[in-house]
Design an enzyme around this catalytic site. Structure first.
Site, PDB file in Angstrom:
ATOM      1  CG  HIS A 249      -8.226   4.097   1.233  1.00 30.55           C
ATOM      2  ND1 HIS A 249      -8.407   3.918   2.588  1.00 30.55           N
ATOM      3  CD2 HIS A 249      -9.452   4.429   0.760  1.00 30.55           C
ATOM      4  CE1 HIS A 249      -9.657   4.143   2.910  1.00 30.55           C
ATOM      5  NE2 HIS A 249     -10.323   4.463   1.815  1.00 30.55           N
TER       6      HIS A 249
ATOM      7  CB  THR B 257      -9.216   1.412   7.401  1.00 33.05           C
ATOM      8  OG1 THR B 257      -8.875   2.044   6.175  1.00 33.05           O
ATOM      9  CG2 THR B 257     -10.574   0.772   7.295  1.00 33.05           C
TER      10      THR B 257
ATOM     11  CG  ASN C 284      -1.801   1.144   1.354  1.00 35.04           C
ATOM     12  OD1 ASN C 284      -1.411   2.270   1.094  1.00 35.04           O
ATOM     13  ND2 ASN C 284      -3.034   0.887   1.744  1.00 35.04           N
TER      14      ASN C 284
ATOM     15  NE  ARG D 153      -8.348   7.266   4.396  1.00 35.69           N
ATOM     16  CZ  ARG D 153      -9.203   6.971   5.368  1.00 35.69           C
ATOM     17  NH1 ARG D 153     -10.293   7.676   5.537  1.00 35.69           N
ATOM     18  NH2 ARG D 153      -8.946   5.958   6.188  1.00 35.69           N
TER      19      ARG D 153
ATOM     20  NE  ARG E  47      -7.623  11.256   5.632  1.00 33.13           N
ATOM     21  CZ  ARG E  47      -8.123  10.575   6.655  1.00 33.13           C
ATOM     22  NH1 ARG E  47      -7.365   9.749   7.328  1.00 33.13           N
ATOM     23  NH2 ARG E  47      -9.369  10.709   7.005  1.00 33.13           N
TER      24      ARG E  47
ATOM     25  CG  HIS F 162      -5.219  -2.012   9.238  1.00 34.04           C
ATOM     26  ND1 HIS F 162      -4.662  -1.392  10.318  1.00 34.04           N
ATOM     27  CD2 HIS F 162      -5.829  -1.047   8.490  1.00 34.04           C
ATOM     28  CE1 HIS F 162      -4.942  -0.092  10.239  1.00 34.04           C
ATOM     29  NE2 HIS F 162      -5.638   0.150   9.140  1.00 34.04           N
TER      30      HIS F 162
ATOM     31  CD  GLU G  63      -7.222  -6.131   3.320  1.00 34.92           C
ATOM     32  OE1 GLU G  63      -7.440  -5.716   2.161  1.00 34.92           O
ATOM     33  OE2 GLU G  63      -6.533  -5.500   4.144  1.00 34.92           O
TER      34      GLU G  63
ATOM     35  CD  GLU H 164      -7.600   0.104   1.825  1.00 31.78           C
ATOM     36  OE1 GLU H 164      -6.447  -0.312   1.596  1.00 31.78           O
ATOM     37  OE2 GLU H 164      -7.916   0.737   2.840  1.00 31.78           O
TER      38      GLU H 164
ATOM     39  CG  HIS I 123       1.576   5.364   4.845  1.00 32.89           C
ATOM     40  ND1 HIS I 123       0.839   6.094   5.739  1.00 32.89           N
ATOM     41  CD2 HIS I 123       1.149   4.090   4.939  1.00 32.89           C
ATOM     42  CE1 HIS I 123      -0.005   5.285   6.360  1.00 32.89           C
ATOM     43  NE2 HIS I 123       0.166   4.066   5.893  1.00 32.89           N
TER      44      HIS I 123
END
Ligand code: PXP
Length: 400
Positions: free
Chosen positions: A200, A258, A164, A202, A206, A348, A308, A227, A167
């Site tokens: 993801h 999340t 992912n 969003r 963000r 996660h 998941e 995601e 970040h």
């Protein structure tokens, strides 16, 4: 419950891969429906197995495998399933004899050891080749069949690492410039061995932006997992971009990340509609859920392709007992989902310490990992951070 493998004389030059054998034994236990029992497998040398052979069976010399049932000797497979005993028994194998046999048969030591584990396990399940020729043939056929099924099983495939890169975008966005670019980062992750990229998108954008999604769709060579929350604007973008799959997550504006799995049973209609829309466009859907039977059944009922499983509570556990309990929830949930025909991912909070145990579950296809890898990349570089995580997963999950 599990298979415990112990090797006497660990310093042996044979380099026995314990995890590999343990994983195969666990698969065999599941396949024979005795996964709720404990099984002990002990690898010894010829001298030790000779002593055991002499002491317990009054037979002289070394043998390849001995098995000692614990209190359920002579039970049928059905009896074993219902037996109160949690111990299946002990399998003792001489790695020296196994090595000689492997050389004669031109197979690897690990494959010979696996065969002997199967042989020992069938004895523990009540099969016997010494009672009659008919039973001997039946046992031999079953051994061959189990070897074949093990080789063809999903567990023969490694768990995949999906990175992912949200970040990376978070760091970029703090300055409002173009660097670091999650698109470039995704390529580096793929080159370092990631089998998929997760982002993801969003509602508040963000981290990942619409431009990232468009470029990633063009550049990702492996698999793009988008995601997203099940809201109309994002659904339309997904239908337009067509990622390789989408993972539906609960999304709250105020959360840092999340925070938990979807309440599938509480919003069946909305999720079912989204799944239908995605499937119509050829996009399989995964639902991010807690490792909980109710959620798994609901996910299955509304037609999800994947679930998941949320590993956050397992990773955040502060003592071993809690961690083991959370791990058991994940392991049981993965098994239930897999048996229902769902494909199973997990993620996660996984890091360089917690991933191995989850990757060893042969019901799990892919792990979605972000924060730990991107954090480590600050110190060692993204390429190395991904390679290290990929190795942890490979070492834990390889079977054949
Ligand atoms: N899976 C889901 C559904 C997530 O929301 C996240 C975080 O974006 C991850 C996996 C990856 O979590 P982490 O960044 O803690 O590895």
């Amino acid at each position: 419950m599990t298979a415990y493998l112990t090797i006497n004389h660990e310093s042996t030059s044979l380099h026995i891969n314990k995890k590999l054998l343990q994983r195969r034994a666990s698969w065999l236990m599941r396949h024979n429906k005795v996964q709720h029992h404990d099984l002990s497998i002990l690898l010894v040398n010829d001298e030790e197995i000779s002593w055991l052979n002499n002491h317990y069976r009054n037979k002289h010399g070394a043998t390849n495998v001995l098995s000692f049932p614990s209190g359920i000797e002579g039970c049928t497979v059905a009896d074993v399933n219902t037996a109160l005993a949690k111990e299946l028994g002990d399998i003792i194998i001489s790695f020296e004899t196994a090595k000689r046999e492997a050389n004669v048969l031109h197979i690897s030591l690990h494959d010979r050891l696996t065969w002997l584990i199967i042989h020992g396990m069938l004895h523990l399940l009540g099969y016997d080749h010494e009672r009659s020729e008919k039973e001997a043939i039946a046992m031999w056929d079953l051994e061959k069949k189990l070897i074949q099924q093990l080789q063809n099983s999903r567990s023969s495939q490694m768990t995949h690492l999906a990175i992912n890169v949200d970040h990376v975008a978070t760091v970029r966005n703090t300055r409002g410039t173009a660097e670091p670019d999650p698109v470039t980062a995704a390529s580096i992750c793929e080159l370092a061995g990631a089998a998929g990229i997760v982002v993801h998108l969003r509602e508040d954008r963000r981290h990942i932006h619409d431009r990232d999604i468009r470029l990633l769709r063009e550049t990702i060579k492996t698999r793009m997992n988008l995601e997203m929350g099940a809201n109309k604007e994002i659904i339309d973008i997904a239908l337009n971009i067509k990622p390789d799959m989408v993972t539906l997550v609960p999304e709250k504006r105020k959360e840092l990340t999340t925070e938990g799995g979807l309440n599938v049973s509480g919003q069946k209609k909305k999720l079912e509609k989204t799944i239908r829309q995605m499937n119509k466009a050829g996009i399989p859907v995964s639902l991010f859920i807690e490792p909980d039977s109710k959620q798994i059944k609901a996910a299955h009922a509304i037609g999800a392709t994947y679930v998941e499983l949320h590993t956050g509570r397992y990773c955040d556990s502060t003592c071993e007992r809690d961690m083991e309990r959370e791990f058991q929830y994940i392991s049981t949930a993965a098994e239930e989902a897999y048996q229902m025909g769902l494909r199973v991912n997990a993620g996660h909070g996984l890091n360089y310490q917690t991933t191995s145990k989850i990757a060893a579950l042969d019901t799990i296809e892919e792990l979605s990992i972000g924060h730990a890898v991107i954090s480590r990349a600050v110190y060692v570089g993204l390429d190395q951070a991904v390679r290290e995580m990929a190795k942890i997963i490979r070492d834990a999950s390889i079977v054949f």
